[in-house]
Design a protein around this motif. Structure first.
Motif, mmCIF file in Angstrom:
data_model
loop_
_atom_site.group_PDB
_atom_site.id
_atom_site.type_symbol
_atom_site.label_atom_id
_atom_site.label_comp_id
_atom_site.label_asym_id
_atom_site.label_seq_id
_atom_site.Cartn_x
_atom_site.Cartn_y
_atom_site.Cartn_z
ATOM 1 N N ALA A 75 0.809 -1.196 -0.040
ATOM 2 C CA ALA A 75 0.056 -0.183 0.092
ATOM 3 C C ALA A 75 0.895 1.135 -0.029
ATOM 4 O O ALA A 75 2.076 1.076 0.425
ATOM 5 N N ARG A 76 0.160 2.481 -0.479
ATOM 6 C CA ARG A 76 1.005 3.740 -0.200
ATOM 7 C C ARG A 76 0.440 4.331 1.089
ATOM 8 O O ARG A 76 -1.014 4.405 0.962
ATOM 9 N N CYS A 77 0.890 4.406 1.988
ATOM 10 C CA CYS A 77 0.259 4.965 3.362
ATOM 11 C C CYS A 77 0.529 6.191 3.791
ATOM 12 O O CYS A 77 1.775 6.551 4.172
ATOM 13 N N MET A 78 -0.477 7.127 3.521
ATOM 14 C CA MET A 78 -0.050 8.714 3.884
ATOM 15 C C MET A 78 0.101 8.787 5.341
ATOM 16 O O MET A 78 0.924 9.722 5.884
ATOM 17 N N GLY A 108 10.643 5.468 -1.962
ATOM 18 C CA GLY A 108 9.894 5.971 -0.810
ATOM 19 C C GLY A 108 9.754 5.354 0.493
ATOM 20 O O GLY A 108 9.973 5.675 1.672
ATOM 21 N N SER A 109 9.660 3.994 0.030
ATOM 22 C CA SER A 109 9.326 3.124 1.517
ATOM 23 C C SER A 109 10.743 3.040 2.223
ATOM 24 O O SER A 109 10.868 2.953 3.402
ATOM 25 N N LEU A 110 12.049 3.054 1.504
ATOM 26 C CA LEU A 110 13.178 3.275 2.187
ATOM 27 C C LEU A 110 13.287 4.423 2.926
ATOM 28 O O LEU A 110 14.093 4.590 4.160
#
Ligand code: ATP
Length: 329
Positions: A75-78, A108-110
């Motif tokens: 997911a992309r989690c704001m 982005g995740s890292l």
């Protein structure tokens, strides 16, 4: 500093990439081999905040190495971008006893992982999981090779039509800030050109390509275009529109490969890469490493500080640009 890690959490975040399952499998099985408990965290950082935890055993990852996507979902989690969100995530980790985290994802995740590790005292290991291949310090990322192969297969098919109708095809591929997919799929499919974000900004890449095409008197052409946009310029549609206006004698068409590039069975290369990196992630934790991304350089496992992996721009090898220019004659 070494510390006793009893339970690790593993999550996938950002865009899915073929080979993520092979990485989850390797992390899980290596951790179990060392008698650690494994908690699978569903939907990336969202699951960490909403406590979507699943106890993982070796058999939880059976029959997954060949599957695309991610069994942990992503997911992309704001909410994780906020300090309150990360606080909630940390409190949930403490509550279930997760001592260390393995994050599989892209830039982005890292970046999120690095921030989290700075704010709270948690060992985090990053694995480069993205089709874009845009993480510094590793020759390849998990999913890149599979996506490249998918693109090449599609381009081969489009070339049949391009040849038959004497057309220029602009084929748009993923890579907002990185042209690895476009450049290397252009070489592998025998395309005429690649328009990539790393290209020289002082040169009109389209005009240059058309000029080259005229010199070579080719009637059809395939141009791989990275999806990147700068000031409203860029992407396959932009270049096709320009051809219509500036070179009306030429017939141009657009194909946007889109999500087709992400799916499908991981290549053997990605399965092996993901297995090695996942194994190395647990070995690194046991050695007392923290806040590093595991990468591969010249076929050797390397530890790259996450801060460097996400901040430094990974350069495109200039030789690849020359290879395409010369071989596309
Ligand atoms: P891909 O390369 O496939 O796009 P990615 O990991 O770069 O993958 P992003 O959407 O950029 O994908 O990031 C995934 C998630 O990581 C975000 O939804 C967010 O939860 C977290 N994240 C990204 N940037 C930050 C940041 N600056 N601070 C905290 N968390 C972040």
């Amino acid at each position: 500093m070494e510390r006793n890690i009893k339970t690790i959490g593993v999550l996938t975040s950002g865009g899915d990439a073929p080979g993520m399952n092979a990485a989850i499998r390797a992390v899980t099985r290596t951790a179990r081999y060392h008698n650690m408990n494994v908690v699978g965290i569903m939907r990336g950082y969202q699951g960490l905040i909403e406590r979507e935890f699943v106890k993982f055993t070796s058999s939880s990852v059976s029959n997954t190495i060949q599957r695309g996507g991610t069994i942990l979902k992503t997911a992309r989690c704001m909410e994780f971008m906020t300090a309150e969100g990360r606080k909630k995530a940390y409190e949930n980790m403490v509550e279930v006893g997760i001592d260390a985290l393995v994050v599989i994802g892209g830039n982005g995740s890292l970046t999120g992982a690095q921030l989290f590790a700075r704010e709270y005292d948690i060992p985090i290991i990053g694995l480069p999981g993205t089709i874009d291949n845009d993480l510094y310090g590793t020759d390849s990322t998990i999913g890149y090779d599979s996506a490249l192969n998918t693109i090449v297969e599609c381009v081969d098919k489009i070339r049949d039509t391009a040849n038959s109708h004497d057309r220029i095809f602009f084929i748009e591929v993923m890579g907002r800030d990185a042209g690895f997919l476009a450049q290397n799929s252009a070489i592998a499919s025998g395309a005429e050109a690649a328009i990539i974000p790393e290209g020289k900004t002082d040169v009109d890449q389209l005009a240059e390509f058309i000029e080259r095409g005229k010199r070579k008197s080719k009637n059809s052409a395939i141009v791989l275009v990275s999806e990147s946009q700068k000031d409203g310029k860029g992407g396959a549609n932009y270049y096709a529109e320009r051809v219509k206006k500036e070179y009306p004698q030429l017939s141009s068409h657009v194909t946007i490969l889109g999500h087709l590039q992400r799916g499908g069975t991981p290549s053997a290369y990605d399965r092996i890469l993901a297995s090695r990196l996942g194994y190395a992630a647990i070995e690194a934790l046991l050695e007392g490493q923290r806040n590093v991304m595991i990468g591969i350089k010249n076929d050797e496992i390397v530890y790259v500080p996450i801060s460097r992996a996400v901040k430094m721009n990974k350069p495109i090898n200039q030789e690849l640009i020359s290879v395409l220019n010369v071989l596309s004659m």
